[in-house]
Write a protein that holds these residues in place. Structure first.
Motif, PDB file in Angstrom:
ATOM      1  N   GLY A  31     -46.617   0.509  74.103  1.00  0.00           N
ATOM      2  CA  GLY A  31     -47.645   0.619  72.854  1.00  0.00           C
ATOM      3  C   GLY A  31     -47.269   2.060  72.012  1.00  0.00           C
ATOM      4  O   GLY A  31     -47.386   1.560  70.845  1.00  0.00           O
ATOM      5  N   ALA A  32     -46.676   2.921  72.529  1.00  0.00           N
ATOM      6  CA  ALA A  32     -46.352   4.293  71.643  1.00  0.00           C
ATOM      7  C   ALA A  32     -44.830   3.988  70.947  1.00  0.00           C
ATOM      8  O   ALA A  32     -44.813   4.823  70.031  1.00  0.00           O
ATOM      9  CB  ALA A  32     -46.261   5.361  72.685  1.00  0.00           C
ATOM     10  N   ASN A  33     -44.280   3.067  71.316  1.00  0.00           N
ATOM     11  CA  ASN A  33     -42.921   2.902  70.739  1.00  0.00           C
ATOM     12  C   ASN A  33     -42.855   1.419  69.967  1.00  0.00           C
ATOM     13  O   ASN A  33     -41.693   1.457  69.503  1.00  0.00           O
ATOM     14  CB  ASN A  33     -42.060   3.023  71.999  1.00  0.00           C
ATOM     15  N   LEU A  34     -43.797   0.912  69.714  1.00  0.00           N
ATOM     16  CA  LEU A  34     -43.775  -0.364  68.851  1.00  0.00           C
ATOM     17  C   LEU A  34     -44.231   0.012  67.572  1.00  0.00           C
ATOM     18  O   LEU A  34     -45.121   0.795  67.309  1.00  0.00           O
ATOM     19  CB  LEU A  34     -44.732  -1.627  69.631  1.00  0.00           C
ATOM     20  N   GLY A  38     -40.790  -8.622  72.232  1.00  0.00           N
ATOM     21  CA  GLY A  38     -40.146  -7.994  70.932  1.00  0.00           C
ATOM     22  C   GLY A  38     -39.381  -6.749  71.146  1.00  0.00           C
ATOM     23  O   GLY A  38     -39.118  -6.188  70.139  1.00  0.00           O
ATOM     24  N   ILE A  39     -39.246  -6.759  72.330  1.00  0.00           N
ATOM     25  CA  ILE A  39     -38.544  -5.148  72.614  1.00  0.00           C
ATOM     26  C   ILE A  39     -37.274  -5.720  73.499  1.00  0.00           C
ATOM     27  O   ILE A  39     -37.104  -6.393  74.150  1.00  0.00           O
ATOM     28  CB  ILE A  39     -39.393  -4.429  73.557  1.00  0.00           C
ATOM     29  N   SER A  40     -36.189  -4.716  73.157  1.00  0.00           N
ATOM     30  CA  SER A  40     -34.757  -4.842  73.703  1.00  0.00           C
ATOM     31  C   SER A  40     -34.039  -4.059  73.269  1.00  0.00           C
ATOM     32  O   SER A  40     -34.368  -3.029  72.593  1.00  0.00           O
ATOM     33  CB  SER A  40     -34.414  -6.306  73.401  1.00  0.00           C
ATOM     34  N   GLY A  41     -32.599  -3.908  74.153  1.00  0.00           N
ATOM     35  CA  GLY A  41     -31.619  -3.131  73.502  1.00  0.00           C
ATOM     36  C   GLY A  41     -32.125  -1.433  73.704  1.00  0.00           C
ATOM     37  O   GLY A  41     -32.816  -1.057  74.461  1.00  0.00           O
ATOM     38  N   VAL A  93     -47.603  -7.065  79.106  1.00  0.00           N
ATOM     39  CA  VAL A  93     -46.546  -6.283  79.876  1.00  0.00           C
ATOM     40  C   VAL A  93     -46.263  -6.894  81.149  1.00  0.00           C
ATOM     41  O   VAL A  93     -45.179  -7.076  81.718  1.00  0.00           O
ATOM     42  CB  VAL A  93     -46.512  -4.699  79.907  1.00  0.00           C
ATOM     43  N   VAL A  94     -47.526  -6.783  82.259  1.00  0.00           N
ATOM     44  CA  VAL A  94     -47.295  -7.449  83.284  1.00  0.00           C
ATOM     45  C   VAL A  94     -46.915  -8.854  83.306  1.00  0.00           C
ATOM     46  O   VAL A  94     -46.150  -9.033  84.290  1.00  0.00           O
ATOM     47  CB  VAL A  94     -48.827  -7.115  84.119  1.00  0.00           C
ATOM     48  N   LYS A  95     -47.381  -9.551  82.429  1.00  0.00           N
ATOM     49  CA  LYS A  95     -47.070 -11.117  82.426  1.00  0.00           C
ATOM     50  C   LYS A  95     -45.513 -11.136  82.116  1.00  0.00           C
ATOM     51  O   LYS A  95     -44.838 -11.739  82.919  1.00  0.00           O
ATOM     52  CB  LYS A  95     -47.774 -11.783  81.541  1.00  0.00           C
ATOM     53  N   ALA A  96     -45.087 -10.353  81.404  1.00  0.00           N
ATOM     54  CA  ALA A  96     -43.612 -10.609  81.073  1.00  0.00           C
ATOM     55  C   ALA A  96     -42.839 -10.018  82.097  1.00  0.00           C
ATOM     56  O   ALA A  96     -41.760 -10.541  82.490  1.00  0.00           O
ATOM     57  CB  ALA A  96     -43.246  -9.771  79.864  1.00  0.00           C
ATOM     58  N   ALA A  97     -43.232  -9.004  82.964  1.00  0.00           N
ATOM     59  CA  ALA A  97     -42.571  -8.306  83.992  1.00  0.00           C
ATOM     60  C   ALA A  97     -42.200  -9.179  85.135  1.00  0.00           C
ATOM     61  O   ALA A  97     -41.238  -9.489  85.714  1.00  0.00           O
ATOM     62  CB  ALA A  97     -43.120  -7.028  84.509  1.00  0.00           C
TER      63      ALA A  97
END
Length: 279
Positions: free
Chosen positions: A276-279, A239-242, A217-221
């Motif tokens: 993690g909780a929403n994937l 793999g998260i959007s919208g 997450v930190v790398k993506a941000a």
């Protein structure tokens, strides 16, 4: 202590620019670094031992030193230097530090490791991230880094230097400046000064449920740091959007219009846990 220029010249060698070789040439600086590193009876792993500038002083203080050097042409010099100095507790290893089994050394010594080294710029971030994930067997690290790289470790949110390395290091370690080393104390002389920092690992104050997930997450941000957090995460390969991403940001209590450099370590942990909780 024979200087690196003479040691290399005697073997017909020159520093290798592509390996980022800048050898510490001042023995008093090497002695000062080891003294401030407090290596008494420690099990030390040295990254990039070179021609032994730090190795000899470390060996006189530590219980044992595993001196790792990637450049095959330096190994004979390093062994000769340690032999002539009469230190018998140095294990010289020709290897890439990323291929060294630190866990095997830990099991042999039955003691948490202390990592030291004068790190080339091009591997500094990778080494520190690797040590973070091996901190169960590495208690601390005393590293010489280019000053610009060192500043990233203790940078605070909202500054230009604050980034992935800042977040991941501050998540589980305290960073202290040990010394400033001027460029003229190296051979060849680099363009910038260096800083020696001590990284002391500890249990996270805000534990992530999945540390690999936190790192991702930190790398993506920070991968697209000029973009808003929402846009950076959407294009960051997670793999998260919208609507799913909006739900994650809401669960973490973070405004997606913010940018990565404004988030604290605690907020990144909350964001990672929400991912993690929403994937």
């Amino acid at each position: 202590m024979t200087g690196p220029h003479r040691l290399l010249a005697a073997s017909g060698l020159l520093p290798k620019k592509h390996m980022g070789q800048n050898f510490l040439a001042d023995p008093s600086t090497a002695e000062m670094i080891v003294r401030r590193a407090r290596l008494d009876n420690a099990v030390v792993v040295e990254i990039g031992a070179g021609v032994g500038a730090l190795t000899l002083f470390a060996a006189r203080a530590a219980r044992s030193v595993y001196a790792v050097e990637k450049d095959r042409e330096l190994i004979d010099i390093l062994r000769s230097v340690t032999d002539q100095a009469g230190v018998g507790n140095v294990d010289v290893r020709h290897d890439n530090i990323f291929d060294v089994d630190l866990d095997a050394i830990f099991r042999t010594e039955q003691e948490p490791l202390v990592v030291i080294g004068n790190l080339p710029y091009n591997i500094s971030s990778q080494v520190i991230i690797s040590l973070i994930f091996q901190r169960s067997i590495v208690s601390r690290a005393v590293l010489m880094l280019q000053a610009e790289m060192a500043q990233r470790l203790y940078a605070v949110p909202g500054t230009r230097e604050y980034g992935r390395l800042s977040v991941m290091t501050q998540y589980c370690a305290d960073v202290t400046r040990v010394a400033r080393v001027r460029a003229n104390q190296f051979y060849p002389r680099p363009r910038v000064d260096s800083e020696v920092v001590e990284i002391v690992f500890h249990s996270p104050r805000f534990p992530a449920e999945n540390e690999a997930g936190l790192s991702a997450v930190v790398k993506a941000a920070f991968g697209q740091r000029r973009k808003t957090l929402k846009n950076a995460l959407s294009g960051g390969g997670l793999g998260i959007s919208g609507p799913g991403l909006l739900a994650i940001l809401e669960a973490a209590g973070i405004d997606g219009a913010r940018r990565a450099e404004t988030l604290s370590v605690e907020e990144f942990v909350a964001l990672s846990n929400a991912v993690g909780a929403n994937l």
